[in-house]
Scaffold this active site. Structure first.
Site, PDB file in Angstrom:
ATOM      1  N   HIS A  48       0.833  -1.206   0.000  1.00  0.00           N
ATOM      2  CA  HIS A  48       0.000   0.000   0.000  1.00  0.00           C
ATOM      3  C   HIS A  48       0.867   1.255   0.000  1.00  0.00           C
ATOM      4  CE1 HIS A  48      -2.812   2.982   1.934  1.00  0.00           C
ATOM      5  NE2 HIS A  48      -3.544   2.548   0.930  1.00  0.00           N
ATOM      6  N   ASP A  92      -6.185   1.657  -2.111  1.00  0.00           N
ATOM      7  CA  ASP A  92      -6.861   1.437  -0.833  1.00  0.00           C
ATOM      8  C   ASP A  92      -7.686   0.156  -0.842  1.00  0.00           C
ATOM      9  OD1 ASP A  92      -5.730   3.799  -0.024  1.00  0.00           O
ATOM     10  OD2 ASP A  92      -7.617   4.923   0.093  1.00  0.00           O
TER      11      ASP A  92
END
Length: 118
Positions: A48, A92
């Site tokens: 991420h 996300d």
């Protein structure tokens, strides 16, 4: 953005674990990041972080970018079709799904990163 990310996390794990549990986990979940991820969940956070880094290279501001998503019965989905919104939502969304499928080890919460993340 980071607030929407917390909602995606909740959606992906069906509310089983509050998003704040991921804010200080391992070497990469939360602010900063260094060293080798301590487990699968921490690897999700490293991926991420890298995704946000790529978004920034594209001229996006991932921590601030608002996007559209849908929290369906099966799993969340992103609704934006183009640009930064689509890219950041995808970052996300993938992280939230990764969190949901990765085991959570309480021993890796709030660790001493100066010792374990070299």
């Amino acid at each position: 953005n980071l607030v929407q990310f917390t909602y995606l996390i909740q959606c992906a794990n069906s509310g089983k674990r509050a998003s704040y549990h991921y804010a200080d986990y391992g070497c990469y979940c939360g602010a900063g990041g260094s060293g080798t991820p301590v487990d699968e969940l921490d690897r999700c956070c490293k991926i991420h972080d890298n995704c946000y880094g790529e978004a920034e290279k594209m001229g996006c501001y991932p921590k601030l970018t608002m996007y559209n998503y849908y929290c369906g019965t099966q799993s969340p989905t992103c609704d934006d079709k183009t640009g930064c919104q689509r890219y950041v939502c995808a970052c996300d969304l993938e992280a939230a799904k990764c969190f949901a499928r990765s085991p959570y080890n309480n021993k890796n919460y709030n660790i001493d990163t100066s010792k374990r993340c070299k």
